[in-house]
Write an enzyme that holds these catalytic residues in place. Structure first.
Site, mmCIF file in Angstrom:
data_model
loop_
_atom_site.group_PDB
_atom_site.id
_atom_site.type_symbol
_atom_site.label_atom_id
_atom_site.label_comp_id
_atom_site.label_asym_id
_atom_site.label_seq_id
_atom_site.Cartn_x
_atom_site.Cartn_y
_atom_site.Cartn_z
ATOM 1 N N SER A 195 0.866 -1.142 -0.020
ATOM 2 C CA SER A 195 -0.071 -0.040 0.002
ATOM 3 C C SER A 195 0.834 1.460 -0.001
ATOM 4 O O SER A 195 1.515 1.609 -0.824
ATOM 5 C CB SER A 195 -0.988 0.005 1.211
ATOM 6 N N ASP B 152 10.690 5.290 -9.754
ATOM 7 C CA ASP B 152 9.974 5.971 -11.252
ATOM 8 C C ASP B 152 11.073 7.222 -11.467
ATOM 9 O O ASP B 152 11.272 7.401 -12.642
ATOM 10 C CB ASP B 152 8.582 6.164 -11.112
ATOM 11 N N LYS C 169 -0.370 -4.259 -3.467
ATOM 12 C CA LYS C 169 -1.631 -3.617 -2.883
ATOM 13 C C LYS C 169 -1.929 -2.112 -3.530
ATOM 14 O O LYS C 169 -1.394 -1.173 -2.792
ATOM 15 C CB LYS C 169 -2.066 -3.666 -1.402
#
Length: 381
Positions: free
Chosen positions: A291, A302, A316
């Site tokens: 999460s 990224d 998740k």
């Protein structure tokens, strides 16, 4: 005409009248066709139970059961109906203080597994260990609960007992009766690694105060001479997106951190205002990093602001909102999925580390942390 026929006729007339009234009410609410029929079916069954069931029933309990059943029909382990005691417990947990035993849990493959035991807590004193499987809570098999209900039943009033049935590899199932205590969570804690200029901050979960706690540790380590940072997100089950964004704003370069996309395509973007990262960063993740942990790890990966070391994360990628209802109860409902800055949705997929390192049988040291130190040293040069 016989008295019996008259009674049956009156009953039929009353039934038709009731159905027409319900259909009219449904139409007035804009519930036409199949939706109107579903309302009639639901109210008809409720009335039948109240009138004909073998014993008296509480209409309030029927409605609670109906709401619970609706949520369970979604087949989503993260969406649950929160009765009064469960709603209260959840609010206490996110506030950072609650009555419990001091364990965090993971939910996979229809099993509930302890992923970490906090130091100085009743769970540690009782002898619970990471990788123990929780089979039952107070005699009720965990299979009778939705996954996220299990933790709610383990928590409770300070001073009360909870009995866990534990399955541990190589031993028979055993009951542990543990007295709940106040669990105070400081979710972020840091230090300089011995003999280095490497900072290390462990984030246990993302609660209300995590952003503030992380900032305190981050600035303290900077004053102590930190030149690079290892963030440990292993066994971190996640938590509040808001707190995760507050941490990311200290680490992720200016631009997107995470996008939260709802079913209608509407998007809520959370952006960093940081002009440039201050330190090179390495992040430790594992199969229980979930999460909000994955939001932070994904944003750092990224944007190139951090290197991930460890094993693939949990996967998740959904966002839940907790909504208060009408009688001190609540609803925890999945309302959106989140996407990393590069547009990845990792729900059910997880995040692959840049450098994969897993523990092997016979390891006596933290090989993942050792690799993280090695990678960070290269980044610091």
């Amino acid at each position: 005409m016989s008295k019996k026929k008259i009674i049956l006729g009156l009953a039929a007339t009353a039934l038709v009248s009731s159905l027409l009234t319900l259909m009219g009410l449904a139409a007035a609410l804009g519930l036409n066709g199949e939706k109107a029929l579903d309302i009639v079916r639901f109210l008809g069954v409720k009335r039948m139970i109240e009138a004909r069931y073998v014993r008296d029933v509480n209409p309030h309990d029927l409605m609670n059961g109906a709401i619970d059943g609706m949520v369970k029909s979604l087949g989503d382990p993260h969406s649950i109906y929160l009765k009064e005691d469960m709603y209260k417990t959840l609010k206490e947990h996110t506030a950072g203080t609650f009555g419990g035993i001091g364990v965090t849990m993971g939910f996979k493959d229809n099993k509930v597994t302890i992923v970490s035991v906090l130091e100085g807590t009743p769970g540690e004193a009782a002898g619970l260990k990471a990788n123990d499987e929780i089979v039952a809570v107070d005699g009720t098999p965990v299979t009778e609960y939705q996954p996220e209900e299990v933790s709610m039943h383990i928590r409770g009033d300070v001073g009360t007992d909870v009995t866990l049935t534990i399955r541990r590899a190589g031993t028979e199932d055993r009951d542990y009766t543990i007295k709940r205590d106040t669990i105070k969570l400081r979710t972020a804690k840091g230090k300089l690694l011995d003999g280095t200029q490497m900072g290390y901050i462990r984030i246990a979960s993302f609660g209300e105060s995590t952003g503030e706690e992380f900032k305190e540790e981050f600035e303290k380590l900077g004053q102590e001479g930190m030149k690079g940072l290892i963030i440990d997100l292993r066994q971190n089950p996640g938590g509040l997106v808001k707190s995760c964004v507050e941490v990311a704003d200290l680490l992720v370069p200016k631009g997107p951190i995470v996008s939260v996309v709802q079913r209608d395509g509407s998007k809520e973007e959370h952006d960093s205002s940081l002009e440039a990262p201050k330190y090179p960063v390495v992040v430790l993740i594992d199969g229980n990093s979930a999460s909000a942990s994955e939001i932070l790890a994904g944003a750092l990966q990224d944007t190139g602001a951090g290197t991930l070391v460890g094993t693939k994360s949990y996967g998740k990628g959904s966002v839940q909102v907790v909504v208060p209802l009408f009688e001190d109860d609540g609803l925890k409902l999945t309302i959106a999925r989140y996407y990393t800055p590069n547009g990845r949705c990792i729900d059910g997929v997880g995040i692959e580390p840049d450098v994969e390192v897993d523990f092997q049988e016979g390891d006596t040291t933290d090989v993942q942390l050792a690799k993280a130190k090695e990678v960070l040293l290269q980044k610091m040069q």
